[in-house]
Design an enzyme around this catalytic site. Sequence first.
Site, PDB file in Angstrom:
ATOM      1  N   LYS A   1       3.527  -5.304   0.987  1.00  0.00           N
ATOM      2  CA  LYS A   1       4.521  -4.859   1.969  1.00  0.00           C
ATOM      3  C   LYS A   1       3.932  -4.452   3.314  1.00  0.00           C
ATOM      4  CE  LYS A   1       8.106  -2.744  -0.868  1.00  0.00           C
ATOM      5  NZ  LYS A   1       8.446  -1.372  -1.281  1.00  0.00           N
TER       6      LYS A   1
ATOM      7  N   GLY B   1      -6.181   0.163  -4.203  1.00  0.00           N
ATOM      8  CA  GLY B   1      -6.317   0.030  -5.653  1.00  0.00           C
ATOM      9  C   GLY B   1      -6.319  -1.416  -6.121  1.00  0.00           C
TER      10      GLY B   1
ATOM     11  N   GLY C   1      -5.226   5.231  -2.246  1.00  0.00           N
ATOM     12  CA  GLY C   1      -4.365   5.990  -1.342  1.00  0.00           C
ATOM     13  C   GLY C   1      -5.163   6.902  -0.424  1.00  0.00           C
TER      14      GLY C   1
HETATM   15  P1  ADP Z   1      -3.699  -2.385  -2.357  1.00  0.00           P
HETATM   16  O1  ADP Z   1      -3.360  -1.672  -3.650  1.00  0.00           O
HETATM   17  O2  ADP Z   1      -5.060  -2.984  -2.388  1.00  0.00           O
HETATM   18  O3  ADP Z   1      -3.429  -1.549  -1.139  1.00  0.00           O
HETATM   19  P2  ADP Z   1      -1.113  -3.627  -2.236  1.00  0.00           P
HETATM   20  O4  ADP Z   1      -0.610  -2.659  -3.255  1.00  0.00           O
HETATM   21  O5  ADP Z   1      -0.636  -3.500  -0.865  1.00  0.00           O
HETATM   22  O6  ADP Z   1      -2.716  -3.660  -2.267  1.00  0.00           O
HETATM   23  O7  ADP Z   1      -0.718  -5.104  -2.674  1.00  0.00           O
HETATM   24  C1  ADP Z   1      -1.047  -5.674  -3.903  1.00  0.00           C
HETATM   25  C2  ADP Z   1       0.061  -6.535  -4.439  1.00  0.00           C
HETATM   26  O8  ADP Z   1       0.500  -7.499  -3.500  1.00  0.00           O
HETATM   27  C3  ADP Z   1      -0.405  -7.304  -5.648  1.00  0.00           C
HETATM   28  O9  ADP Z   1       0.236  -6.793  -6.799  1.00  0.00           O
HETATM   29  C4  ADP Z   1      -0.006  -8.745  -5.346  1.00  0.00           C
HETATM   30  O10 ADP Z   1       0.588  -9.403  -6.465  1.00  0.00           O
HETATM   31  C5  ADP Z   1       1.001  -8.579  -4.232  1.00  0.00           C
HETATM   32  N1  ADP Z   1       1.104  -9.802  -3.432  1.00  0.00           N
HETATM   33  C6  ADP Z   1       0.134 -10.392  -2.703  1.00  0.00           C
HETATM   34  N2  ADP Z   1       0.584 -11.551  -2.173  1.00  0.00           N
HETATM   35  C7  ADP Z   1       1.852 -11.705  -2.574  1.00  0.00           C
HETATM   36  C8  ADP Z   1       2.853 -12.711  -2.364  1.00  0.00           C
HETATM   37  N3  ADP Z   1       2.612 -13.783  -1.625  1.00  0.00           N
HETATM   38  N4  ADP Z   1       4.064 -12.524  -2.938  1.00  0.00           N
HETATM   39  C9  ADP Z   1       4.305 -11.423  -3.692  1.00  0.00           C
HETATM   40  N5  ADP Z   1       3.413 -10.458  -3.933  1.00  0.00           N
HETATM   41  C10 ADP Z   1       2.201 -10.583  -3.377  1.00  0.00           C
HETATM   42 MG    MG Z   2      -1.457  -1.252  -4.562  1.00  0.00          MG
END
Ligand code: ADP
Ligand code: MG
Length: 407
Positions: free
Chosen positions: A206, A358, A381
């Site tokens: 997001k 994470g 976080g």
């Molecule tokens: P982090 O925990 O490293 O900050 P996020 O929580 O923002 O990362 O995002 C991780 C999630 O984003 C993963 O579960 C992944 O499946 C999802 N994601 C990545 N690309 C896509 C996509 N094209 N469509 C849907 N979900 C996605």
């Molecule tokens: Mg995450």
Amino acid sequence: MSVSPKGLQGIKTIRDFELADKVVFLRLDLNVPLEGGKITDDTRITASLPTINFALEKGAKLVIASHLGRPKAFGDKKYSMEPVAQRLTELLKREVILIEDPKSDAVKALLMGLKKTQVILLENLRYEPGETENSEEFAHAMASYTQIYINDAFGASHRAHSSIDALPRIVKNKGIGFLIEKEIQMLDKLMTSPARPYLAVMGGAKVSDKIDVIEKLMDIVDGIIIGGAMAYTFLKARGLSVGKSLVETDKVNYAKEMIARMEARGKSLLLPVDHLVTEDFNSGKAELVPGESIPEGKMGIDIGPQTIKLFSRAIQESKTVFWNGPMGVFENPAYAKGTFAIAQALAESQATKIVGGGDSAAAAEASGFADKMTHISTGGGASLEYLQGVRLPGLEALRPPKTSEKL
Ligand code: ADP
Ligand code: MG
């Protein structure tokens, strides 16, 4: 308003104390993933070992404490620290005594006769509702047997909870462990003196989750790459069709503005130029869309091969890279290629490469390239909040009162 980080200013470390025969309350982040009572990834335990071993070598009497998941009630077996106690026993080769209630007199009684071969581990701190309520009363109970308080729970330091905030506020002798020290040094370096060019690789689910980080990074980086689901909101902002990919309609305007601001500052912003798409998220099937636009009815699920080349080249040309957010739905091996390719590009680059978040840490691990990164933050976080300039309660509680007022 965000403030610039004051890093570790005024904060003592575990090295600064005479630990022999002292009761050291060691707040760690041992919040490990569990499946059917088994630890599936013990990274957080092994990352805490340098601090634990240092304290033991100096002859401290250790009371180790952590939270684990989100238990519903006191004694909720699903979230017991029992598996952690077992793993610690193996790793430390010492007897780890698990104490059900951190408020009980059992802790003091045990401490009196504690042998050099024994370590105390408190049960899940969140069994006690006072923990998340930042309760003073709970803090006083823990303080009653604490001589030196050490926080090495980076992953929990963005939460004003009793063992992170209220407790160190009432303990005089307090400081950090080696893990937090390294995390903050790494993140401070990113914010104050990164080798250039400095590239941020952003992805994940997001835009809305990441706006604050993007805003902060925009000032300090030379370029930003956007992949993952976030990219579709940006492609839409550029007037391209994105089919039924995840788009945050209410963030399209923000994305437009951000593109314009990056251009005005002469900073590069790279978006995917091809995609892997699917009709059904759960099918495990994917097809290649060779251009920027995604046809009706299709959903972007990973970056394509041309994008991998484009992003990898940008990584090769950088001296510092901060990576937060997977490039696709990497949890499904059919959609993991883009994310793993980025991990590989980072592994092959000479840059300082820091991974935060994470899921990003999990992706780096799953890619097999984790050991090639300069640093993988154990606190998703917490690292993102720190990078945004947010003060972490777990650090602020350790500063002498004067410093903390001045900042
Ligand atoms: P982090 O925990 O490293 O900050 P996020 O929580 O923002 O990362 O995002 C991780 C999630 O984003 C993963 O579960 C992944 O499946 C999802 N994601 C990545 N690309 C896509 C996509 N094209 N469509 C849907 N979900 C996605
Ligand atoms: Mg995450």
